[in-house]
Design an enzyme around this catalytic site. Structure first.
Site, PDB file in Angstrom:
ATOM      1  CG  ASP A 108      75.087 -17.531 -26.815  1.00  0.00           C
ATOM      2  OD1 ASP A 108      74.942 -18.744 -27.062  1.00  0.00           O
ATOM      3  OD2 ASP A 108      74.486 -16.627 -27.427  1.00  0.00           O
TER       4      ASP A 108
ATOM      5  CG  ASP B  22      70.248 -15.861 -29.024  1.00  0.00           C
ATOM      6  OD1 ASP B  22      70.436 -16.971 -29.546  1.00  0.00           O
ATOM      7  OD2 ASP B  22      69.175 -15.504 -28.508  1.00  0.00           O
TER       8      ASP B  22
ATOM      9  CD  GLU C  40      70.777 -18.305 -33.619  1.00  0.00           C
ATOM     10  OE1 GLU C  40      70.272 -17.402 -32.958  1.00  0.00           O
ATOM     11  OE2 GLU C  40      70.350 -19.466 -33.603  1.00  0.00           O
TER      12      GLU C  40
ATOM     13  CG  HIS D  19      72.460 -24.660 -28.230  1.00  0.00           C
ATOM     14  ND1 HIS D  19      73.203 -23.994 -29.192  1.00  0.00           N
ATOM     15  CD2 HIS D  19      71.484 -23.802 -27.876  1.00  0.00           C
ATOM     16  CE1 HIS D  19      72.711 -22.796 -29.384  1.00  0.00           C
ATOM     17  NE2 HIS D  19      71.668 -22.649 -28.601  1.00  0.00           N
ATOM     18  CG  ASP D  20      69.228 -23.722 -30.932  1.00  0.00           C
ATOM     19  OD1 ASP D  20      69.609 -22.634 -31.362  1.00  0.00           O
ATOM     20  OD2 ASP D  20      68.825 -23.907 -29.759  1.00  0.00           O
TER      21      ASP D  20
HETATM   22  O1  ISL Z   1      64.440 -23.050 -33.824  1.00  0.00           O
HETATM   23  C1  ISL Z   1      65.053 -22.518 -34.695  1.00  0.00           C
HETATM   24  C2  ISL Z   1      64.411 -22.211 -36.017  1.00  0.00           C
HETATM   25  O2  ISL Z   1      64.142 -23.465 -36.629  1.00  0.00           O
HETATM   26  C3  ISL Z   1      66.492 -22.215 -34.492  1.00  0.00           C
HETATM   27  O3  ISL Z   1      66.997 -21.592 -35.607  1.00  0.00           O
HETATM   28  C4  ISL Z   1      66.673 -21.319 -33.251  1.00  0.00           C
HETATM   29  O4  ISL Z   1      65.621 -21.400 -32.349  1.00  0.00           O
HETATM   30  C5  ISL Z   1      66.724 -19.877 -33.653  1.00  0.00           C
HETATM   31  O5  ISL Z   1      67.737 -19.799 -34.619  1.00  0.00           O
HETATM   32  C6  ISL Z   1      67.138 -18.985 -32.458  1.00  0.00           C
HETATM   33  O6  ISL Z   1      68.059 -19.683 -31.620  1.00  0.00           O
HETATM   34  C7  ISL Z   1      68.661 -18.922 -30.569  1.00  0.00           C
HETATM   35  O7  ISL Z   1      67.689 -18.143 -29.854  1.00  0.00           O
HETATM   36  C8  ISL Z   1      66.705 -18.832 -29.099  1.00  0.00           C
HETATM   37  C9  ISL Z   1      67.284 -19.961 -28.218  1.00  0.00           C
HETATM   38  O8  ISL Z   1      66.216 -20.794 -27.778  1.00  0.00           O
HETATM   39  C10 ISL Z   1      68.271 -20.800 -29.017  1.00  0.00           C
HETATM   40  O9  ISL Z   1      68.848 -21.795 -28.166  1.00  0.00           O
HETATM   41  C11 ISL Z   1      69.334 -19.882 -29.574  1.00  0.00           C
HETATM   42  O10 ISL Z   1      70.339 -20.614 -30.274  1.00  0.00           O
HETATM   43  C12 ISL Z   1      66.069 -17.780 -28.216  1.00  0.00           C
HETATM   44  O11 ISL Z   1      67.083 -17.102 -27.512  1.00  0.00           O
END
Ligand code: ISL
Ligand code: CA
Length: 547
Positions: free
Chosen positions: A96, A197, A252, A324-325
Site C-alpha cells: 500500500d 492510496d 484507489e 478496511h474502510d
Molecule cells: O471515506 C471514504 C470516502 O467515503 C473512503 O473512500 C476513504 O476514506 C477514501 O477513499 C480514502 O481512503 C484511503 O485513504 C485514507 C485512509 O484513511 C483510508 O484507510 C485509505 O483506504 C487516507 O490515507
C-alpha cells in the site's frame, strides 16, 4: 494476459490479522505464521495495508518514515521473510503506497513548518487565512475543515484527511522524485505491485477554489479528485517507476466515474487497474459516510453494469464488496442474521463471478460481521472519533451517531480476525488493541475449516471454479433483466462457454427467472433443488453440453 487479470487477491489489515508476540497488535510474523492458511484459500496475491513507521493516527496511513517498518508490526527482516514466504508459495505481494500525504511527524513536514523560507516549505500546501478563517471552504474526509493553522508561521496547511496527514505537493518535481525513490526502494525488495492510496487526489486545482458542492461525494469527484495534472503524474510514475520495475498497480479511485476512469488506465501510460466507489457510496447520503440512505438492488445492479461497460474494451476493474474502510460486506449488502451463511456465500459468488480482479477482505471469507459498539469510546478509528466531535457540535445524539457508525463505521472491518472460539478469538493471548466481536464463538475459521458446507470452503470452491473458468476470468458480462427487482442475474460468456449467475438479494422466495432444464449447476449455496428460488440463494449454471 498479465497475472493481475487472472488473480484473486486477499487483503490483509496486519494490525487485525494475527498477533504473533502477544502484545495485542497483529504483526508481520503473524502474517508469516498464517501463510499456509492464506495459500489454502487459493488466492494469488496479498494486498498489505501500510506497514511503514507511523504515529498511527489513521491506521498507518499517516507515514512518518517510508523506508522503515512500524516497530509494533515488526522489522525489515520480518518483511524480507514475508516476501520470501509469499513467493515460495507462488503468491505475490501488493504494498500500500500512501502518496497523497505524509504524517505531520515526517521530517519533511517538521522542516516545512519551521519557516516560510525552509527548503521543504513547498513540499506541502501552505496558505494565509482569509477573513480570520481557513483559506477556503474545503472539508476533510474526516469531518471539519481541511486546513489547520500552524502557529510557527501563522499560515494554514492543507490536509484532506486528518490534521496529522498534511497533503504533499505533487506539483513540486522534488516531491515526485522523492516518492519515486520510495517506490523503487520497495520494488527492489521484491514487492510485485502497489495499491496507490487516494491517487485520484494528488493533483490539486490551482488557487484552491472554494467547493460549490453540497454533496460530499460530489466534492470528492469535482473538487479534490481528477485534478488538472493527475493523468500527467500517473504517466510519469508509469514511465519512471512502474514499467522499469515491472510493477502492477491498482489505484484507489474515490471520485472517478465510468466516464473518466479510462483516462487513468491507458494501456501504455496508465494504471493496471482501479478501485471505483460507485457501489460503495450507494448507501451514503449527501453528508457522506455518517449520513446513510436506503439503497436498492436495482441501483446496485446498474452500478456494476455501468462500470463493466466502462471497462468493456479497455482498462480493468478491481472488484470489491468490502475493505478496511467500510462495513463488513455481509452486514451491509447481505443478511447477517437468519441468512448469514447463505448471504455470505451469495456475496462471495457475486465477487468471484464478476468481471475484473476480485479483492476479498480478510474475514469476509468466513463471514465476519459488523461489530455493535455501545459507546463511541469503543471506537479506534479517527474518522469515527473526529466525526463524533462534529456530530456533537451539530447536536446529534450519541444514540443516533452510534446507529450511523454501527452501520457504516470503519471499526466494523478492523476487529481482530476470528481464528477460533477461544479467548480473543485466537488472535492474541492478551486483549487486543481493538474489541473482538463477541460472535467469534460461532463465526471463526477453525469451526469452518473442516465443514464442507462452511462459508470458508464455499469460498475456496468458488476460487477454484473461477480460476478454472475462462468465462469467469475473461468472459464478457451481460445483465439478464428480471421481473423480480431483488434478483440479480448476469451472464459471463467466452466464445465457447456461457455461465449464468443467479442471485436472490432478498429474504423472500421468488420465481425462478429462467428455465433450468438442460443446465448444469456449477455451484450453489443450497443443496437440493427447489421449485422456487430461496432467500439469498446463489447459483451458477451453464448450458449442458449439447448431447
Ligand atoms: O471515506 C471514504 C470516502 O467515503 C473512503 O473512500 C476513504 O476514506 C477514501 O477513499 C480514502 O481512503 C484511503 O485513504 C485514507 C485512509 O484513511 C483510508 O484507510 C485509505 O483506504 C487516507 O490515507
Ligand atoms: Ca504483535
Amino acid at each position: 494476459m498479465s497475472w493481475h487479470k487472472r488473480a484473486v487477491i486477499y487483503q490483509i489489515y496486519p494490525r487485525s490479522f494475527y498477533d504473533s508476540n502477544n502484545d495485542g497488535v497483529g504483526d508481520l510474523q503473524g502474517v508469516i505464521a498464517k501463510l499456509d492458511y492464506i495459500q489454502s484459500l487459493g488466492v494469488d496475491a496479498v494486498w498489505l495495508n501500510p506497514i511503514y513507521k507511523s504515529p498511527n493516527e489513521d491506521g498507518g496511513y499517516d507515514v512518518s518514515d517510508f523506508y522503515s517498518i512500524q516497530p509494533e508490526l515488526g522489522t525489515m527482516e520480518d518483511f524480507h521473510q514475508l516476501v520470501a514466504g509469499l513467493h515460495l508459495r507462488n503468491m505475490k505481494l501488493i504494498m500500500d503506497m500512501v502518496l497523497n500525504h505524509s504524517s505531520d511527524e515526517h521530517p519533511w513536514f517538521q522542516q516545512s513548518r519551521l519557516s516560510k523560507e525552509n527548503e521543504f516549505r513547498d513540499f506541502y500546501f501552505w496558505l494565509p487565512g482569509k477573513n480570520g478563517g481557513p483559506p477556503n471552504n474545503w472539508k476533510s474526509f474526516f469531518s471539519g475543515s481541511a486546513w489547520q493553522l500552524d502557529g510557527a508561521t501563522n499560515e494554514y496547511y492543507l490536509h484532506l484527511f486528518s490534521g496529522k496527514q498534511p497533503d504533499l505537493n505533487w506539483d513540486l518535481p522534488t516531491v515526485r522524485e522523492e516518492m519515486k525513490k520510495i517506490m523503487r526502494f520497495w520494488a527492489n525488495k521484491g514487492v510485485d505491485a502497489l495499491r496507490l492510496d487516494v491517487i485520484t487526489t494528488i493533483s490539486k486545482r490551482p488557487g484552491f477554489p472554494n467547493s460549490d458542492q453540497t454533496d460530499f461525494n460530489d466534492t470528492i469527484r469535482k473538487v479534490y479528485a481528477n485534478g488538472p495534472r493527475l493523468k500527467e503524474f500517473v504517466a510519469e510514475l508509469r514511465r519512471d517507476v512502474f514499467d522499469p520495475a515491472q510493477m502492477v498497480t491498482v489505484g484507489e479511485g474515490p471520485g472517478i466515474s465510468p466516464q473518466n476512469a479510462l483516462e487513468y488506465l491507458d494501456n501504455e501510460k496508465g494504471l493496471s487497474m482501479i478501485f471505483h466507489f460507485g457501489h460503495m457510496f450507494l448507501d451514503q447520503g449527501s453528508g457522506g459516510r455518517f449520513d446513510p440512505r436506503k439503497w436498492s438492488v436495482e441501483e446496485f445492479k446498474r452500478i456494476f453494469e455501468e462500470w463493466d461497460r466502462a471497462f468493456a474494451k479497455q482498462g480493468w476493474g478491481a472488484v470489491f464488496l468490502g475493505n478496511h474502510d467500510f462495513a463488513r460486506m455481509v452486514s451491509r449488502w447481505g443478511n447477517d442474521k437468519e441468512y448469514h451463511v447463505q448471504s455470505s456465500k451469495l456475496l462471495i459468488t457475486l465477487l468471484l463471478a464478476m468481471r475484473g480482479t476480485p479483492f476479498i477482505f480478510q474475514g469476509d471469507e468466513i463471514g465476519m460481521t459488523n461489530l455493535i459498539l455501545s459507546s463511541v469510546n469503543q471506537s479506534r478509528d479517527f474518522e469515527t472519533i473526529n466525526g463524533w466531535r462534529t456530530a456533537q457540535k451539530n447536536g446529534k445524539s450519541e444514540k443516533e451517531f452510534l446507529e450511523n457508525i454501527n452501520y457504516a463505521g470503519r471499526d466494523n472491518a478492523r476487529t481482530p480476525f476470528q481464528w477460533n472460539d477461544q479467548a480473543n478469538a485466537g488472535f492474541s493471548s492478551v486483549p487486543p488493541w481493538m474489541m473482538v466481536n463477541p460472535n467469534h464463538t460461532t463465526i471463526n475459521a477453525a469451526a469452518q475449516e473442516n465443514d464442507r458446507d462452511s462459508i470458508l470452503n464455499y469460498f475456496r470452491a468458488m476460487v477454484r471454479i473461477r480460476k478454472n473458468s475462462i468465462p469467469l476470468t475473461e468472459g464478457q458480462y451481460t445483465t439478464i433483466e428480471c421481473q423480480e427487482k431483488n434478483l440479480y442475474v448476469f451472464e459471463r460468456q467466452s466464445d465457447r462457454e456461457k455461465m449464468i449467475i443467479i442471485l436472490n438479494l432478498s429474504s423472500h422466495e421468488l420465481e425462478w427467472p429462467l428455465d433450468l432444464t438442460n443446465h448444469e449447476k456449477i455451484i450453489g449455496n443450497y443443496e437440493e433443488r427447489h421449485p422456487r428460488i430461496r432467500p439469498w440463494e446463489a447459483m451458477i449454471i451453464k448450458k449442458s453440453e449439447s448431447r
